[in-house]
Design a protein around this motif. Structure first.
Motif, short mmCIF file in Angstrom:
data_model
loop_
_atom_site.label_atom_id
_atom_site.label_comp_id
_atom_site.label_asym_id
_atom_site.label_seq_id
_atom_site.Cartn_x
_atom_site.Cartn_y
_atom_site.Cartn_z
N ILE A 1 1.88 9.34 -6.17
CA ILE A 1 2.04 10.07 -5.96
C ILE A 1 2.81 10.96 -7.18
O ILE A 1 2.98 12.26 -7.34
N ASN B 1 0.91 -1.10 0.15
CA ASN B 1 -0.04 0.29 0.10
C ASN B 1 1.10 1.38 -0.30
O ASN B 1 0.57 2.23 -0.52
N TYR B 2 2.27 1.34 0.81
CA TYR B 2 2.80 2.11 0.88
C TYR B 2 3.42 3.02 -1.09
O TYR B 2 3.44 4.08 -1.09
N GLY C 1 1.05 3.73 -3.31
CA GLY C 1 0.49 5.41 -2.85
C GLY C 1 2.05 6.20 -3.16
O GLY C 1 1.48 7.07 -3.63
#
Length: 163
Positions: A147, A139-140, A143
Motif C-alpha cells: 500500500i 501478511n499484514y 500488505g
C-alpha cells in the motif's frame, strides 16, 4: 599515534601469551565459545572509535556498524546459546543498515537513507515475525508495504502530471 598502536598491540600479544602459559600451569579454562565474538566486535568498535576520535574517513563507519552489530549478535548468542540465533537472525539484515545510517549521520548524504530504512524495515518485519511466530503478521506487514509503495507511485505520478 603509531607508537600507541604498537604499545596496545604488544600488550595484547603479551596478555594472550600470559593467558596461554598460565592456562596450562594453573589449569585455567576460559571457553573460546565466549571469546571468539570479540574478534568481530573489537575491530568494529575500533572503526567506530577511529572515526569519532579523528572525524576523518566516514566510510569506516559502514564496516564499523556492520562488525559491531554482528559482533553483538554473536556475543549474545555465545552467552545465551546458539538457539537464540533463531530469534536474532534479522539482526544480520539490520547490520548494514546501522553502518549506512551512521555514514548518513556523518556525511548527510541523503542517498544513504533509502537503503538504510529499507534494510531496517525488512529487519523489523522479520524480528516481529520471529517474535510473534505468526504468519498473519507477515501478511499484514507485506500488505502495508504494498500500500505504501502504491501510494508513493501514485503521488509521484500525480507530481509528474501537474508539473
Amino acid at each position: 599515534m603509531r607508537k600507541n598502536k604498537n604499545i596496545l598491540g604488544g600488550m595484547f600479544l603479551i596478555i594472550i601469551g600470559i593467558y596461554l602459559i598460565f592456562s596450562n600451569i594453573f589449569n585455567i579454562n576460559i571457553s573460546w565459545n565466549y571469546i571468539w565474538p570479540l574478534f568481530i566486535l573489537i575491530p568494529g568498535i575500533k572503526f567506530e572509535y577511529d572515526y569519532f576520535k579523528y572525524k576523518k574517513n566516514p566510510g569506516i563507519l559502514v564496516p564499523g556498524g556492520v562488525l559491531t552489530t554482528i559482533g553483538i549478535i554473536f556475543l549474545i548468542s555465545s552467552f545465551l546459546g546458539n538457539e537464540v540465533l533463531n530469534l536474532l537472525w534479522p539482526g544480520f539484515v539490520l547490520a548494514p543498515a546501522v553502518g549506512l545510517f551512521q555514514m548518513y549521520l556523518a556525511t548527510k548524504r541523503k542517498n544513504l537513507l533509502f537503503p538504510s530504512f529499507l534494510l531496517s524495515g525488512i529487519s523489523i518485519i522479520f524480528f516481529i515475525e520471529e517474535i510473534s511466530n505468526s504468519v498473519r503478521v507477515w501478511n499484514y506487514a507485506v500488505g502495508i508495504v504494498f500500500i505504501l509503495f502504491g501510494l508513493m507511485f501514485l503521488r509521484k505520478k500525480g507530481v509528474d502530471n501537474n508539473g
